[in-house]
Design an enzyme around this catalytic site. Sequence first.
Site, mmCIF file in Angstrom:
data_model
loop_
_atom_site.group_PDB
_atom_site.id
_atom_site.type_symbol
_atom_site.label_atom_id
_atom_site.label_comp_id
_atom_site.label_asym_id
_atom_site.label_seq_id
_atom_site.Cartn_x
_atom_site.Cartn_y
_atom_site.Cartn_z
ATOM 1 N N GLU A 1 13.420 -15.877 -0.903
ATOM 2 C CA GLU A 1 13.776 -16.994 -0.086
ATOM 3 C C GLU A 1 12.658 -18.079 -0.202
ATOM 4 O OE1 GLU A 1 14.498 -16.035 4.112
ATOM 5 O OE2 GLU A 1 15.970 -14.337 3.558
ATOM 6 N N ASP B 1 0.773 -1.049 0.087
ATOM 7 C CA ASP B 1 -0.231 -0.037 0.021
ATOM 8 C C ASP B 1 0.854 1.213 -0.109
ATOM 9 O OD1 ASP B 1 -2.615 1.398 0.568
ATOM 10 O OD2 ASP B 1 -1.516 1.940 2.136
#
Length: 525
Positions: free
Chosen positions: A248, A206
Amino acid sequence: MGQPTPATDDGWWRSAVIYQVYVRSFADGDGDGTGDLAGVRARLPYLAELGVDALWFNPWYRSPMKDGGYDVADYRAVDPAFGTLAEAEKLIVEARELGIRTLVDIVPNHVSDQHPWFRAALAGGPERELFHFRPGRGEHGELPPNDWQSEFGGPAWTRLPDGDWYLHLFAPEQPDLNWAHPAVRQEHEDILRFWFERGVAGVRIDSAALLVKHPELPDVTEGRDPHPYVDRDELHDVYRAWRAVADEYGAVFVGEVWLPDAERFARYLRPDELHTAFNFSFMSCPWDAARLRRSIDDTLAEHAPVGAPATWVLCNHDVTRTVTRYGRADTGFDFATKAFGTPTDLALGTRRARAAALLSLALPGVVYVYQGEELGLPEADIPLDRIEDPMHARSGGTDPGRDGCRVPLPWAAGEPHAGFGGEPWLPQPDGWAAYAADRQAEDPGSMLRLYREAVRLRPVFGDGPPTWLPAPDGVLAFARADALCVVNLSDTPVDLPAHSALLLAGGPLDTAGRLPRDTAVWLRA
């Protein structure tokens, strides 16, 4: 906890159809009038039949709901109005079993004034350094520290009883974080890992360009470059660190990045930063062939140097719904006021919205569908005494706010509250049941059936860029792979280009086999 396997990045996001879920208004599973995770879980088969690849959830975290959940008090807890963390984990797993991934919303610019950090800061603790507190200007500190204005109207500063002021670029209940402090950066990286470990496939960021502020918090003076809080260069270090975390887990990002400068915009999409960012120029275009083509060309050109896929959005939880927007003679859109000059013709808006859906779904990249767009919902008029959006109050009532596009969905025409659940938190307009999903599922000509078929057929366009075809003024026509998309935005019917088959039409052709105005078709070459 029974953690699901972390998401893997197989490139799915480069051409995905992603459905935006505003939980509070999607489906009410416990009958209290507020949408919840139980309601979403019950409707997962509907979403699977729609054919979407992923769900983006607006914030479902614990929140006082002063700004629809974008005032987050605890990122590691689901708000009780929506359910529990365990339910969220089940939802992620159940959706994935249906082939649907989950994206969550992160709000890094600010937190709720009920967040433990801010409460400790108000008590005089060291957490004060995690925010922007400043003395005021004027003889007695009675003036705000600078001239910054809130996105919701009025000064971006609120004064405390001790005389200091704190910064909030949005509502006073949303204090801005200090991204120069390492604890703020570490906390957000930990939040990302928390949700990635629960199987979340991606994150929507956001207000992604607003986090970092000039350390001296200078006034916003005309022509100041760089801006003191928009698109600061220091931001890119933040997103590089986030990308390392996402990699990851094979997770992806989409940023809410509002920037007029194409080169600056593209910097966020470099291979070691965000995967994608929202394309707001396309959404804000009027219903005009030349303007839309220019937006499409510019968008693809902006993304090409960094190899990122474009995104196509017609509507979201902050924007007047597509049917209403396109149903006005003046379809220019002012994001600051949401003001239009003429009444809405819903029949016209619906024809154009159907055509716009086929246009966006035929373009290369990622398509976002805001809940209810597949039902052709118009913007709802909310009684003044029922408006909850802080934008309305902060503007002194001049901005209608965003509640009109957030009205709870109609699911079943013959049930109370159109099958949403309990009495909705925002009132549904008279006649809302006419848009109900169960009724549209049985109607071959409905908006829902059009969306389902378009999502199913979308792979016929392949992976390549569009090749524009010769077309009359006011007509968009392009080819991708062995499929064509033609959209007539002119005032008269037009002949179709040579083709071997009609794949899908937004509306019927005329008696001469021509494409009527405000209509789109997909053709096989």
